[in-house]
Motif scaffolding. Sequence first.
Motif, PDB file in Angstrom:
ATOM      1  N   MET A   1      -9.915  62.980  40.883  1.00  0.00           N
ATOM      2  CA  MET A   1      -8.521  62.796  41.275  1.00  0.00           C
ATOM      3  C   MET A   1      -8.466  62.190  42.679  1.00  0.00           C
ATOM      4  N   THR A   2      -7.879  61.003  42.793  1.00  0.00           N
ATOM      5  CA  THR A   2      -7.782  60.333  44.088  1.00  0.00           C
ATOM      6  C   THR A   2      -6.565  60.849  44.851  1.00  0.00           C
ATOM      7  N   TRP A   3      -6.493  60.453  46.129  1.00  0.00           N
ATOM      8  CA  TRP A   3      -5.350  60.890  46.933  1.00  0.00           C
ATOM      9  C   TRP A   3      -4.034  60.393  46.354  1.00  0.00           C
ATOM     10  N   LYS A   4      -4.063  59.207  45.706  1.00  0.00           N
ATOM     11  CA  LYS A   4      -2.831  58.666  45.118  1.00  0.00           C
ATOM     12  C   LYS A   4      -2.337  59.543  43.965  1.00  0.00           C
ATOM     13  N   ASN A   5      -3.267  60.150  43.232  1.00  0.00           N
ATOM     14  CA  ASN A   5      -2.896  61.043  42.139  1.00  0.00           C
ATOM     15  C   ASN A   5      -2.376  62.388  42.644  1.00  0.00           C
ATOM     16  N   ARG A   6      -2.552  62.629  43.939  1.00  0.00           N
ATOM     17  CA  ARG A   6      -2.162  63.919  44.504  1.00  0.00           C
ATOM     18  C   ARG A   6      -0.885  63.823  45.355  1.00  0.00           C
ATOM     19  N   ILE A   7      -0.164  62.726  45.247  1.00  0.00           N
ATOM     20  CA  ILE A   7       1.079  62.572  46.009  1.00  0.00           C
ATOM     21  C   ILE A   7       2.157  63.481  45.418  1.00  0.00           C
ATOM     22  N   VAL A   8       2.708  64.341  46.258  1.00  0.00           N
ATOM     23  CA  VAL A   8       3.778  65.247  45.838  1.00  0.00           C
ATOM     24  C   VAL A   8       5.098  64.494  45.822  1.00  0.00           C
ATOM     25  N   VAL A   9       5.430  63.845  46.920  1.00  0.00           N
ATOM     26  CA  VAL A   9       6.591  62.951  47.026  1.00  0.00           C
ATOM     27  C   VAL A   9       6.183  61.780  47.893  1.00  0.00           C
ATOM     28  N   ASP A  10       6.770  60.612  47.652  1.00  0.00           N
ATOM     29  CA  ASP A  10       6.359  59.415  48.389  1.00  0.00           C
ATOM     30  C   ASP A  10       6.935  59.350  49.801  1.00  0.00           C
ATOM     31  N   GLY A  11       7.896  60.216  50.112  1.00  0.00           N
ATOM     32  CA  GLY A  11       8.447  60.270  51.466  1.00  0.00           C
ATOM     33  C   GLY A  11       9.559  59.286  51.741  1.00  0.00           C
ATOM     34  N   LEU A  12       9.898  58.430  50.794  1.00  0.00           N
ATOM     35  CA  LEU A  12      10.973  57.461  51.017  1.00  0.00           C
ATOM     36  C   LEU A  12      12.332  58.147  51.087  1.00  0.00           C
ATOM     37  N   ASP A  13      12.435  59.282  50.397  1.00  0.00           N
ATOM     38  CA  ASP A  13      13.645  60.092  50.450  1.00  0.00           C
ATOM     39  C   ASP A  13      13.332  61.305  51.318  1.00  0.00           C
ATOM     40  N   ARG A  14      13.891  61.324  52.539  1.00  0.00           N
ATOM     41  CA  ARG A  14      13.586  62.396  53.489  1.00  0.00           C
ATOM     42  C   ARG A  14      14.001  63.770  52.964  1.00  0.00           C
ATOM     43  N   ASP A  15      15.142  63.835  52.275  1.00  0.00           N
ATOM     44  CA  ASP A  15      15.598  65.114  51.741  1.00  0.00           C
ATOM     45  C   ASP A  15      14.637  65.639  50.681  1.00  0.00           C
ATOM     46  N   ALA A  16      14.110  64.745  49.843  1.00  0.00           N
ATOM     47  CA  ALA A  16      13.146  65.162  48.822  1.00  0.00           C
ATOM     48  C   ALA A  16      11.857  65.640  49.468  1.00  0.00           C
ATOM     49  N   TRP A  17      11.464  64.975  50.574  1.00  0.00           N
ATOM     50  CA  TRP A  17      10.257  65.391  51.300  1.00  0.00           C
ATOM     51  C   TRP A  17      10.438  66.789  51.877  1.00  0.00           C
ATOM     52  N   LEU A  18      11.598  67.046  52.497  1.00  0.00           N
ATOM     53  CA  LEU A  18      11.872  68.352  53.076  1.00  0.00           C
ATOM     54  C   LEU A  18      11.930  69.426  51.999  1.00  0.00           C
ATOM     55  N   ALA A  19      12.529  69.089  50.852  1.00  0.00           N
ATOM     56  CA  ALA A  19      12.615  70.050  49.752  1.00  0.00           C
ATOM     57  C   ALA A  19      11.222  70.421  49.244  1.00  0.00           C
ATOM     58  N   ALA A  20      10.349  69.419  49.149  1.00  0.00           N
ATOM     59  CA  ALA A  20       8.984  69.683  48.697  1.00  0.00           C
ATOM     60  C   ALA A  20       8.246  70.567  49.684  1.00  0.00           C
TER      61      ALA A  20
END
Length: 208
Positions: A1-20
């Motif tokens: 499993m590469t780091w790309k497969n381990r992305i929780v959220v891409d961070g483009l949506d700040r609210d989604a990043w904070l929620a995660a």
Amino acid sequence: MTWKNRIVVDGLDRDAWLAARRNGLIGASDAAKFAKASSVDKYLAAKLAASSFSGNAYTEQGHRWEPLMLAYAGIPQNLALIHSPTETGFAATPDGLRENPDGSITLAECKAKHGKVVDGPNTGEWRQLAWQFEVVPEANAIEFLWVELVQNARGEWDLRAAHRGIPHRLVVTRDHPKIVAARELIVPIATDLLPRLRVALSYERSAA
């Protein structure tokens, strides 16, 4: 499993990043505060406490100067929240991430130092770097980049002239003694904290 497969959220949506981040994850900013194994209850309380912090003048300056530092090092900006290959609850968002021709990864951590002259990471920042190595084992180095800022007559923060506007740069490898020591401290604390955090959050949701 590469780091790309381990992305929780891409961070483009700040609210989604904070929620995660609020969804039972331990990040580098948490690990920076891990000083004593006996203080796990305190770290749990801090994680559970509601926070309305969304930034201040200092964090805004950090965002302002980060592109300059990353460009100087030749490392693309990263916004993605990435979890560890061995524990999905351990995660980090390195400021920069570069895939090298040999398949290895170089990370970047950027800091804006306000009114300070420093020669490298402070204690909490060493823990942050150690946590990023834990979460992204593909990384063989982290470029720690910082600018030193001074206030001008208008109260604005400018680059300290003594370094001619050039960011400071320190390459840290995962076998650095301070990294090894920091990992030996923070990983057991995080391993103890995470299941407690998950139980507490599960209880909160069921009671809601």
